[in-house]
Design a protein around this motif. Sequence first.
Motif, PDB file in Angstrom:
ATOM      1  N   ALA A 157       0.836  -1.209   0.000  1.00 29.70           N
ATOM      2  CA  ALA A 157       0.000   0.000   0.000  1.00 29.70           C
ATOM      3  C   ALA A 157       0.865   1.251   0.000  1.00 29.70           C
ATOM      4  O   ALA A 157       0.578   2.227  -0.698  1.00 29.70           O
ATOM      5  CB  ALA A 157      -0.924  -0.015   1.222  1.00 29.70           C
ATOM      6  N   GLU A 158       1.916   1.225   0.804  1.00 30.68           N
ATOM      7  CA  GLU A 158       2.834   2.368   0.858  1.00 30.68           C
ATOM      8  C   GLU A 158       3.530   2.563  -0.481  1.00 30.68           C
ATOM      9  O   GLU A 158       3.722   3.694  -0.942  1.00 30.68           O
ATOM     10  CB  GLU A 158       3.870   2.136   1.959  1.00 30.68           C
TER      11      GLU A 158
ATOM     12  N   SER B  73      -4.066   0.971   5.156  1.00 31.15           N
ATOM     13  CA  SER B  73      -3.565   0.360   3.918  1.00 31.15           C
ATOM     14  C   SER B  73      -4.586   0.479   2.800  1.00 31.15           C
ATOM     15  O   SER B  73      -4.244   0.826   1.661  1.00 31.15           O
ATOM     16  CB  SER B  73      -3.224  -1.118   4.152  1.00 31.15           C
ATOM     17  N   ALA B  74      -5.857   0.199   3.116  1.00 30.79           N
ATOM     18  CA  ALA B  74      -6.901   0.333   2.108  1.00 30.79           C
ATOM     19  C   ALA B  74      -6.975   1.768   1.605  1.00 30.79           C
ATOM     20  O   ALA B  74      -7.129   2.020   0.403  1.00 30.79           O
ATOM     21  CB  ALA B  74      -8.247  -0.104   2.688  1.00 30.79           C
TER      22      ALA B  74
ATOM     23  N   GLY C  56       0.463   3.199  -3.428  1.00 22.76           N
ATOM     24  CA  GLY C  56      -0.489   4.285  -3.224  1.00 22.76           C
ATOM     25  C   GLY C  56       0.056   5.627  -3.688  1.00 22.76           C
ATOM     26  O   GLY C  56       1.221   5.956  -3.426  1.00 22.76           O
TER      27      GLY C  56
ATOM     28  N   PHE D 170      -4.088   2.428  -0.775  1.00 21.00           N
ATOM     29  CA  PHE D 170      -4.360   1.809  -2.073  1.00 21.00           C
ATOM     30  C   PHE D 170      -5.342   2.651  -2.886  1.00 21.00           C
ATOM     31  O   PHE D 170      -5.292   2.669  -4.121  1.00 21.00           O
ATOM     32  CB  PHE D 170      -4.935   0.402  -1.890  1.00 21.00           C
TER      33      PHE D 170
END
Length: 281
Positions: free
Chosen positions: A137-138, A178-179, A141, A182
């Motif tokens: 995610a990091e 995290s979501a 994103g 993303f």
Amino acid sequence: MIGESMTWIQAIVLGVVQGLTEFLPISSSGHLRIVSEVLWQEDAGASFTAVTQLGTEAAVLVYFARDIARIAMAWFRGLRDSGRRGHDYKMGWYVIVGTIPVGILGLLFKDQVRTGARNLWLVATMLIVFAVVIAAAEYYGSKRRPIEGLTLKDGVIMGSAQALALIPGVSRSGGTISAGLFLGLTREAAARYSFLLAIPAVTAAGLFSLPDAFEPAGEGLNASGAQLIVATLIAFAIGYVTIAWLLRFVVNHSMYWFVGYRIILGLVLFGLLGTGVIAAT
């Protein structure tokens, strides 16, 4: 089988652990499970975890009191007047809708959450698996969208991610942040919505678990009413400081710091389990 009575030292230590870990993407329920097993070869219990989370959620209520009041007032005004349905009104709905997944799954799998899901092999696995998720995610994103750009779709997706935190080791904030990453949200936006989203779900879980916590009948450490209150107050005080720290941290630092910690902890836990130093259940 009824577990042993909790000591005051255990209650204080676990209250500190809850306050330190609830808002960080490292899983507070997983840490409570690990700490109680490593130090005392006992499980603090899912009910104790849920009740002490009321302290950290109270910290959210205090820290974000102005935001919460503004959103609540805008939501009620918007219900009466369609011409006053701005961002805060929508945010109220996003929190409500985002809470539905964890509410449904929490009720459907409440017995599994309190028993099999607390197995330390599973906790160790989830610590590492979701470290990879957070890292992805990091990395992928865009981190460009502010919280004002949040949509209902975002709320549903992040709410569904929050539901995964029913499994110790996943982390509620880790899943929701995290979501959000993303989805292109900034770290601060994802963290702020994560805090707001947790309020109804965690508060409901804590209140629902109060009868079991004050009248324990299962395995694990059994806390007295006074110990629960003290542990919850400690979690509140430390949780408040942790919120302020995390919001400042995510502005200028990546989530990779937490990824590294999760992987190391997961590997250490695998080692302790594999060598028989601690038991999985």
